[in-house]
Write an enzyme that holds these catalytic residues in place. Sequence first.
Site, PDB file in Angstrom:
ATOM      1  N   ARG A   1      47.257  26.022  17.814  1.00 13.34           N
ATOM      2  CA  ARG A   1      47.276  25.980  16.344  1.00 13.34           C
ATOM      3  C   ARG A   1      48.724  25.905  15.868  1.00 13.34           C
ATOM      4  O   ARG A   1      49.037  25.231  14.898  1.00 13.34           O
ATOM      5  CB  ARG A   1      46.577  27.212  15.727  1.00 13.34           C
TER       6      ARG A   1
ATOM      7  N   ASP B   1      52.536  11.598  -3.134  1.00 11.96           N
ATOM      8  CA  ASP B   1      51.470  11.169  -2.224  1.00 11.96           C
ATOM      9  C   ASP B   1      51.728   9.682  -1.952  1.00 11.96           C
ATOM     10  O   ASP B   1      51.533   8.835  -2.818  1.00 11.96           O
ATOM     11  CB  ASP B   1      50.105  11.398  -2.889  1.00 11.96           C
TER      12      ASP B   1
ATOM     13  N   LYS C   1      44.279   6.762   6.336  1.00 10.18           N
ATOM     14  CA  LYS C   1      44.291   5.437   5.729  1.00 10.18           C
ATOM     15  C   LYS C   1      45.180   4.489   6.541  1.00 10.18           C
ATOM     16  O   LYS C   1      44.887   4.243   7.689  1.00 10.18           O
ATOM     17  CB  LYS C   1      44.722   5.554   4.262  1.00 10.18           C
TER      18      LYS C   1
END
Length: 386
Positions: free
Chosen positions: A50, A174, A199
Site C-alpha cells: 500500500r 485536471d 483515459k
Amino acid sequence: MLIKGKFTTRAVHAGQKPDPSTGSVMTPVYLTSTYVQESPGVHKGFEYSRTQNPTRKALEENLAALEGGDYGLCFASGMAAISAVISSLNCGDHVVSGNDLYGGTYRVFTKVFKRYGISFDFVDTTDPDAVVQALNPKTKLLWLETPTNPLLNITDIAKISKLAHEKNVPVAVDNTFATPYLQEPLSLGADLVVHSSTKYIGGHSDVVGGAVITSDKSWRERIQFIQNSVGAVPGPLDSFLLLRGTKTLALRMDRHCENALKIARFLSKHPKVAKVYYPGLESHKGHLLAKEQMRAFGGMISFEFAEGFEAAKKMASQTKVFALAESLGGVESLIGHPATMTHAAIPREERLKRGLTDGLIRLSVGIEDAEDLISDLDQALGVRAR
Ligand SMILES: *Cc1c(COP(=O)(O)O)cnc(C)c1O
C-alpha cells in the site's frame, strides 16, 4: 530514474531502468504485498505494497517526468486521485472550481466532501474576474479543468494561476483531456496536476487509474500521506498497463488530434449539426488561447444535434464504428450522450445553465481511419428520428 530529454524519450524511459537482478528490459509486475527486511526497519525502500511497490514507483516516476514535475503519486482511479487532493484540506476550507467539469468530480465535491464541511463554489474559470470574485480568505484551492468536459472550454492556466497565487490560493488542474503531451500545467504555474489515467494515459480502455503530480514538496507530503493512509492505490498489474500506455501516448495523441480536427470540420458543415465544440476550430471561443497553451487540440469533440433530445439519443445509437459508451481516450472511437450518461449526475437546470443541452453529443475520437469515422457519423446523422 528521472530521465531528461524530449517528451517521447521520457515516455519510453523515465522511471524504467532495466531490472537489476535479471536485466529484464520491461519493468516487472511486482505481485507482492510485502518485502523481506534484513533486520527490523532495514530494507530496500519497500515495506508494504500500500505504501510502496516497485511497479507503481516506476509509473509514478514516469508520469512525473511526463508532466515536468518532481513527484508523481498514483491512485486506483481518477476519482481516488481527486479525492486525495480534497481530503488533504480541512473542515471549513473553501474550494473554487470551474463550473463545467467532469460529472463525477462535481458529485464527489457536492455529495461527499460538502458533508465534511468543505464548501465549493462553481464559477466560469474562462472569466478571470469571476474567479477573483469567488476567492475568499478561506479558499484553499482553485480547481481547474481545461479543456472542459464536455464543452471544451479553455481556461488560461498561466493567467488564472497568477491571480490565484496573488491571494495565496494553490491551483490544481485536471489534465485528463489534454494529457501531458498536449499541455503542461505545472510549467504554466499550476501547483498540482491530476489525471484520470483511465483515459488517454492508459489509452486502451483496459485499466482504471489516477495520478497526482506536483513539484511542491509539501503538497507531495500531504498527498502521499493520504495515499498511504486511505489506501486507494493501483495494483502492480494496473501500473504495468499504464506504463505500457505512456510509451505510445505521443503517437496516439498525434493521431487522435489529427482525426478530431477532420471530424470537427466535417461536422461544422453538416446541416443537421447546430454547433460544434472543438478548440481546433477557428470558430471556437478558446481557439487562440488553446493554440498558445496546448501543443494541439485533443481528441474530444462535442456537438449539438439540431433536432433535439430524442433525435440526439437516436443518432448516438446508430453509429457502427463509434461505440456508444462512457469514458474516453482509448484507441477506439466512442460516442456518448452527456445528459443521460456521463453528466446525468448534474441536475438538469445546472446542466442547462452551463450550456450542456439535451441535444449534445460527445465524441471521443479514436485512432481509426478518419474517412471511416466520418462516413460512420454521416450515416448516423442521416437516420431519421421517429
Ligand atoms: C474520467 C474522468 C475523471 C474520473 O476518473 P476515473 O478514472 O473514472 O475515476 C476525472 N476527470 C476527468 C476529466 C475525467 O474524464
